[in-house]
Structure formats: structure tokens, C-alpha cells
Design an enzyme around this catalytic site. Structure first.
Site, PDB file in Angstrom:
ATOM      1  N   GLY A   8       0.817  -1.221   0.000  1.00  0.00           N
ATOM      2  CA  GLY A   8       0.000   0.000   0.000  1.00  0.00           C
ATOM      3  C   GLY A   8       0.841   1.257   0.000  1.00  0.00           C
ATOM      4  N   MET A  13      -0.902   5.401   5.227  1.00  0.00           N
ATOM      5  CA  MET A  13      -0.013   4.654   6.118  1.00  0.00           C
ATOM      6  C   MET A  13       1.224   4.164   5.381  1.00  0.00           C
ATOM      7  SD  MET A  13      -0.545   4.630   9.299  1.00  0.00           S
ATOM      8  CE  MET A  13       0.670   3.358   9.664  1.00  0.00           C
ATOM      9  N   THR A  76      -6.916  -3.873  10.091  1.00  0.00           N
ATOM     10  CA  THR A  76      -7.984  -4.238  11.025  1.00  0.00           C
ATOM     11  C   THR A  76      -9.245  -4.609  10.247  1.00  0.00           C
ATOM     12  OG1 THR A  76      -8.703  -1.919  11.255  1.00  0.00           O
ATOM     13  CG2 THR A  76      -7.058  -2.740  12.825  1.00  0.00           C
ATOM     14  N   ALA A  99      -3.636  -4.764  16.900  1.00  0.00           N
ATOM     15  CA  ALA A  99      -4.676  -3.794  16.565  1.00  0.00           C
ATOM     16  C   ALA A  99      -4.117  -2.382  16.486  1.00  0.00           C
ATOM     17  CB  ALA A  99      -5.792  -3.843  17.611  1.00  0.00           C
ATOM     18  N   TYR A 101      -0.126  -0.145  16.870  1.00  0.00           N
ATOM     19  CA  TYR A 101       1.324  -0.223  17.068  1.00  0.00           C
ATOM     20  C   TYR A 101       1.889   0.960  17.847  1.00  0.00           C
ATOM     21  CZ  TYR A 101       1.552  -4.354  14.209  1.00  0.00           C
ATOM     22  OH  TYR A 101       1.381  -5.638  13.750  1.00  0.00           O
ATOM     23  N   HIS A 132     -12.539   8.394  14.812  1.00  0.00           N
ATOM     24  CA  HIS A 132     -11.564   8.404  13.730  1.00  0.00           C
ATOM     25  C   HIS A 132     -12.048   9.291  12.591  1.00  0.00           C
ATOM     26  CE1 HIS A 132     -10.022   4.812  15.782  1.00  0.00           C
ATOM     27  NE2 HIS A 132      -8.893   5.012  15.112  1.00  0.00           N
ATOM     28  N   HIS A 133     -11.167   9.508  11.633  1.00  0.00           N
ATOM     29  CA  HIS A 133     -11.476  10.325  10.463  1.00  0.00           C
ATOM     30  C   HIS A 133     -12.637   9.725   9.656  1.00  0.00           C
ATOM     31  CE1 HIS A 133      -9.416   7.244   8.029  1.00  0.00           C
ATOM     32  NE2 HIS A 133      -8.559   7.197   9.043  1.00  0.00           N
ATOM     33  N   LYS A 136     -12.479   6.236   7.508  1.00  0.00           N
ATOM     34  CA  LYS A 136     -12.270   4.897   8.080  1.00  0.00           C
ATOM     35  C   LYS A 136     -13.475   4.011   7.774  1.00  0.00           C
ATOM     36  CE  LYS A 136     -10.743   2.510  12.270  1.00  0.00           C
ATOM     37  NZ  LYS A 136      -9.655   1.821  11.534  1.00  0.00           N
ATOM     38  N   THR A 143      -8.531  -1.054  17.448  1.00  0.00           N
ATOM     39  CA  THR A 143      -8.067  -0.722  18.801  1.00  0.00           C
ATOM     40  C   THR A 143      -9.196  -0.830  19.806  1.00  0.00           C
ATOM     41  OG1 THR A 143      -6.369   0.751  17.915  1.00  0.00           O
ATOM     42  CG2 THR A 143      -7.006   1.077  20.220  1.00  0.00           C
TER      43      THR A 143
END
Length: 244
Positions: A8, A13, A76, A99, A101, A132-133, A136, A143
């Protein structure tokens, strides 16, 4: 030191992991994006870091098994069948599957476990929130799901039977063993998570807020380096940080 493959590479990320590896002095010897040759990418690396989408995990695991490549999986939203593919692969290769890091979030996991042993359900009601944004796609976040798993383990409750995903309408009073789960989405929020313990007269809140994806990327690179000296098996970030 591992030779990294970052999947990716054009995603948010992917970009951040490549930058984190550069800052840590860890070589990225291969990258991959949709439509490119995954097998060729795996042939150039000793460890792959994957933060793409859960539906791609099986292909990543199959390529890792073929080349004997270690894996750091940060994706996830996996189905039970996809998780089983990871568990089976860990009998043959080294895998860190977590889930989250972030060092801070893994401290939150650790604190949540301790708090749930002290702030017991006979006195404290437990609620979890995450934000979250708006881009997502999975809910609750990986998490938050891990936080719920920890709470289920410590309170002898069930994810299927005792987790309330939001509340609507005339639902009656709160059930004694219920754990609330509430998801928020909006803007560019990287990740906020709170575990709330509420009793008559007092409330305890454990919160982590991430403002940069670099915290997750740096943790993933750290996990990849840590894996170099480990035997075949399945690990998580608690193992990497020595919190178990």
C-alpha cells in the site's frame, strides 16, 4: 536489521511507514500497490509491513509463506476466517499481528486490564468510545475491539451478548454486565480512544489521543526489527514492548 517490503505504498499509512523506516535507518527494499506483482515484491524482502485492507491479508500471508518472509500486520476489520489464516501461518513464519502499534495505545491496553481488576463491575459501569477520520471503513476500530476483548477477558463477559453498540429508543435501564461501545466518525481525526469506568459518586477515564500516523508507523518498524531475533510464532505489540 530486516529488509522491508511496504504494501500500500501510495496510501496514507504506506507513505508514513516508508518515512518511519527511513528515520530509523531500516532499508525498504521493496514496495507494492494494487495491480503490481506481489510475488516479486516479497522476493526482495525479509519482512513485510501491511496496513492495507483486510481482504488483501490472505494474499499477503500466502506470499509470505512462499518466501519465508516475516510479517507485521496492522490491518484491522478481519473476518474470523481471515484471522484464522493468520493464526495458521504463524505456525510456519514469524508474525506480529496487533490492533495498534502505538506505544501509548499499548500502555492503554495494559492500564485497562489493571483498572478493570480494581474497578470491578459490581460497582463500576464500563463504556468505550472511539473517534476516527471520516474515511475509516471499519467500526468499531481494531483498537476499540481489542479494548473490548481485554474487558471481556477481565469481567467474564461476552462480546456477542454483553457489548451494547450505541443506544437508541426506549431501551430501559442499563444492564448490570453491559459494556457500552460508541463510535464517532468525522474530519481528519487520527484516532481517539477512551475507556470510562463510572460508579455512584466517581468516574475514572483512560484516554489516548493520536495526532500523527507516525506513532503507528514507527511502532510497526520497531516490531519488524524486533521480529528478527524471535522464533516462529504469533506475537503482538505487547510482546514487542515487553508488557506481558
Amino acid at each position: 536489521m530486516p529488509n522491508l517490503l511496504v504494501t500500500g505504498k501510495s496510501g496514507r499509512m504506506g507513505h508514513t511507514i516508508i518515512e518511519a523506516a527511513k528515520l530509523a535507518g531500516v532499508p525498504v527494499t521493496a514496495t507494492h500497490d494494487a495491480g503490481e506483482d506481489l510475488d516479486a515484491a516479497f522476493s526482495k524482502a525479509t519482512c513485510a509491513i501491511d496496513f492495507t485492507v483486510h481482504s488483501f491479508t490472505t494474499a499477503v500471508v500466502e506470499a509470505a509463506l512462499k518466501h519465508g518472509t516475516s510479517l507485521v500486520i496492522g490491518t484491522t476489520g478481519h473476518t474470523d476466517a481471515e484471522r484464522q489464516v493468520i493464526y495458521e501461518a504463524a505456525k510456519s513464519i514469524r508474525i506480529v499481528y496487533a490492533a495498534n502499534y502505538s506505544v501509548g495505545v499499548n500502555t492503554l491496553f495494559w492500564l485497562t486490564r489493571l483498572a478493570s481488576r480494581i474497578l470491578t463491575q459490581d460497582r463500576f459501569d464500563i463504556e468505550v468510545t472511539e473517534m476516527h477520520h471520516k474515511h475509516k471503513i471499519d467500526s468499531p476500530s481494531g483498537t476499540a475491539r481489542r479494548l473490548l476483548e481485554i474487558l471481556n477477558e477481565e469481567t467474564n463477559t461476552s462480546y456477542q451478548d454483553d457489548i451494547a453498540h450505541g443506544r437508541f429508543g426506549n431501551i430501559g435501564p442499563r444492564k448490570p454486565r453491559e459494556i457500552g461501545m460508541h463510535t464517532l466518525r468525522g474530519g481528519d481525526v487520527v484516532g481517539d480512544h477512551t475507556v470510562l469506568f463510572a460508579a455512584d459518586g466517581e468516574r475514572v477515564e483512560l484516554t489516548h489521543k493520536a495526532s500523527s500516523r507516525m506513532t503507528f508507523a514507527a511502532g510497526a518498524v520497531r516490531a519488524a526489527c524486533w521480529l528478527e531475533d524471535q522464533p516462529v510464532g504469533l506475537y503482538d505489540m505487547q510482546d514487542v514492548l515487553g508488557l506481558k
